[in-house]
Design a protein around this motif. Structure first.
Motif: not given
Length: 133
Positions: A3-12, A34-43, A61-63
């Motif tokens: 399956k295609t793997k998708i990372l969802v980056v959404e703070d709500q 994940v809900g932050s830019g830093k978490e998105a990069i890590r994930e 602090d990162m959009d």
């Protein structure tokens, strides 16, 4: 085929769960939301996802635009913005990251699926071209 793997980056959280469920109903795997830019990069680094659905307004602090720029430059993962930010200035900033799509919230599952499949096709095509050189 996996399956295609998708990372969802959404703070709500509620919105992230809704997106995750809709993606799963469409047949995609969602290893993380994940809900932050830093978490998105890590994930993005840890989960080996095929594509990132990125909101622009995030916690911290990162959009999403800055996070998308870093993810694309470090890992080459395609980005689709899924956001309520539709003003011209934000769109111009987002375009600088060369996204594979830009979907406005609220969205239709059909639009989401079409954008994901198109982005994956473009990404695979780019990879094949770079491997042939």
């Amino acid at each position: 085929m996996d399956k295609t793997k998708i990372l969802v980056v959404e703070d709500q959280t509620i919105v992230a769960l809704n997106i995750r469920n809709r993606l799963k109903n469409l047949g995609y795997a969602v290893p993380s939301a994940v809900g932050s830019g830093k978490e998105a990069i890590r994930e993005a680094e840890l989960t080996n996802v095929d594509i990132v659905l990125m909101d622009i307004m995030l916690k911290g602090d990162m959009d999403g635009i800055e996070a998308a720029r870093i993810i694309k430059s470090r890992f080459g993962i395609p980005i689709i913005y899924l956001t309520a930010c539709t003003d011209f200035e934000t769109l111009e900033r987002a375009k600088l990251t060369d996204p594979e799509g830009y979907i406005s919230k609220p969205f239709k599952e059909e639009d989401l699926c079409k954008n994901i499949e198109t982005a994956l096709l473009k990404s695979r095509s780019k990879k094949k071209k770079s491997e042939s050189f």
